[in-house]
Enzyme design. Sequence first.
Site, PDB file in Angstrom:
ATOM      1  N   GLY A 122     125.814  16.808 -72.408  1.00 47.53           N
ATOM      2  CA  GLY A 122     126.646  16.564 -73.666  1.00 47.53           C
ATOM      3  C   GLY A 122     126.404  17.628 -74.331  1.00 47.53           C
ATOM      4  O   GLY A 122     125.176  17.756 -75.474  1.00 47.53           O
ATOM      5  N   SER A 156     129.951  13.586 -68.998  1.00 45.46           N
ATOM      6  CA  SER A 156     130.678  13.094 -68.077  1.00 45.46           C
ATOM      7  C   SER A 156     129.968  12.041 -67.023  1.00 45.46           C
ATOM      8  O   SER A 156     128.423  12.544 -67.288  1.00 45.46           O
ATOM      9  CB  SER A 156     130.643  14.051 -66.538  1.00 45.46           C
ATOM     10  OG  SER A 156     132.077  14.645 -66.520  1.00 45.46           O
ATOM     11  N   GLU A 244     126.079  26.451 -62.588  1.00 48.30           N
ATOM     12  CA  GLU A 244     126.461  25.503 -62.361  1.00 48.30           C
ATOM     13  C   GLU A 244     128.134  26.566 -62.584  1.00 48.30           C
ATOM     14  O   GLU A 244     129.297  25.840 -61.124  1.00 48.30           O
ATOM     15  CB  GLU A 244     127.210  25.136 -64.259  1.00 48.30           C
ATOM     16  CG  GLU A 244     127.533  23.561 -64.013  1.00 48.30           C
ATOM     17  CD  GLU A 244     128.244  23.892 -65.758  1.00 48.30           C
ATOM     18  OE1 GLU A 244     127.873  24.263 -66.533  1.00 48.30           O
ATOM     19  OE2 GLU A 244     128.458  22.549 -65.395  1.00 48.30           O
TER      20      GLU A 244
END
Length: 386
Positions: A122, A156, A244
């Site tokens: 988050g 998500s 990522e």
Amino acid sequence: MAVGDERHVELREALRALCAGFPDAYFRRVDAERAYPVEFVAALTRGGWLAALIPAEYGGSGLGLAEASVIMEEINRSGGNAGACHGQMYNMGTLLRHGSAEQKQRWLPAIARGELRLQSMGVTEPGTGSDTTRIRTSAQRRGDRYVVNGQKVWISRVHHSELMILLARTTPLAELRRRSEGLSVFLVDLREAIGRGLQVRPIANMVNHDTSELFFEELEIPADNLIGVEGQGFRYILDGLNAERTLIAAECIGDGYWFVDRVSRYARSREVFGRPIGQNQGVQFPIAESYIEVEAANLMRWRACERFDAQLPCGTEANLAKYLAAKASWEAANACLQFHGGFGFACDYDVERKFRETRLYQVAPISTNLILSYVAEHVLGLPRSY
Ligand SMILES: Cc1cc2nc3c(=O)[nH]c(=O)nc-3n(C[C@H](O)[C@H](O)[C@H](O)COP(=O)(O)OP(=O)(O)OC[C@H]3O[C@@H](n4cnc5c(N)ncnc54)[C@H](O)[C@@H]3O)c2cc1C
């Protein structure tokens, strides 16, 4: 044959065998129902694939980013969508690099076994967007707890995760000299938080990417769940971004090959005006161009992986790989849709689904403009624009 197909051959074969059990029809149904690919993610977890980056001492396979990227690539190349579970692959990096020995022992083995999922992170907020250092969600220390208030957006997989990495402000901006300070990272146990200070409101959106707005009101988190040093959280989050971005580049590359393969196959067999449409150069060239661009992006992905795995600085390579791969997969998606004609719009062909899925990566997890801005400032030495 694609650049890199000769690398990690056994790993690719194992992934291809697993993915073969989840054909197009499976992902089509999951997409149509806006469901979560529970069986697919369970099969990946059972195979230990999502624990690739967790070191062996914590029960993972201790593989490098190169291998992890092959796993993500193969999922998308098979027609699936690694977006359902890619967070599980890299979110634990923050805990691994910055967590205490006790925290790692408490969570990593359970994550490696698949008993706990750390699929959520988050960061994004509605009021600040890409300007992460200005986030307003606050975490205030009160005794042995932190109390969180604020709001996040586009977070998500909260419904498919027990744990979430949360970035919150622990020192008000006004008390700091540098905007990047005063932010901290916490591990939130979603099982305890939802309904007790955390409200989750799903956002209906273009892709089947379980994504929600989060509302924090006096959410209490044990102080033990602070990761690393209070106030250093922005740096910890940045540390994880290279992994990522490189993994998402690999997903885009998987998508790119899928589009090129599908459209080439279709253009060879679809006959109009008495000959295959693929005989026309107006059809051939955009497909050939897409293939060239996916291959070129793939080279940069391997370069990013090599530097990451050698523990060399790789911010530039990770950003370049993400930029090139997201652009190449989107161009390939356009060519694939275009040359399927009307059938490109038919759900049964899966092109429209993959087209929507790959479009996301021009915006998330970092938008293309922000990568250009990084390159302008950090590589080319141009003045900072924001
Ligand atoms: C499906 C989905 C899943 C997501 N999952 C997560 C998640 O799990 N966790 C999480 O924290 N976030 C998540 N995000 C959020 C995502 O990271 C952000 O949407 C993204 O970083 C862009 O932020 P924003 O939407 O606020 O756009 P904004 O920051 O409002 O930007 C809007 C547009 O303006 C451009 N722009 C902004 N500033 C500049 C500038 N200075 N120069 C040039 N162009 C600029 C941007 O490039 C962008 O195109 C997700 C988003 C989506 C859509």
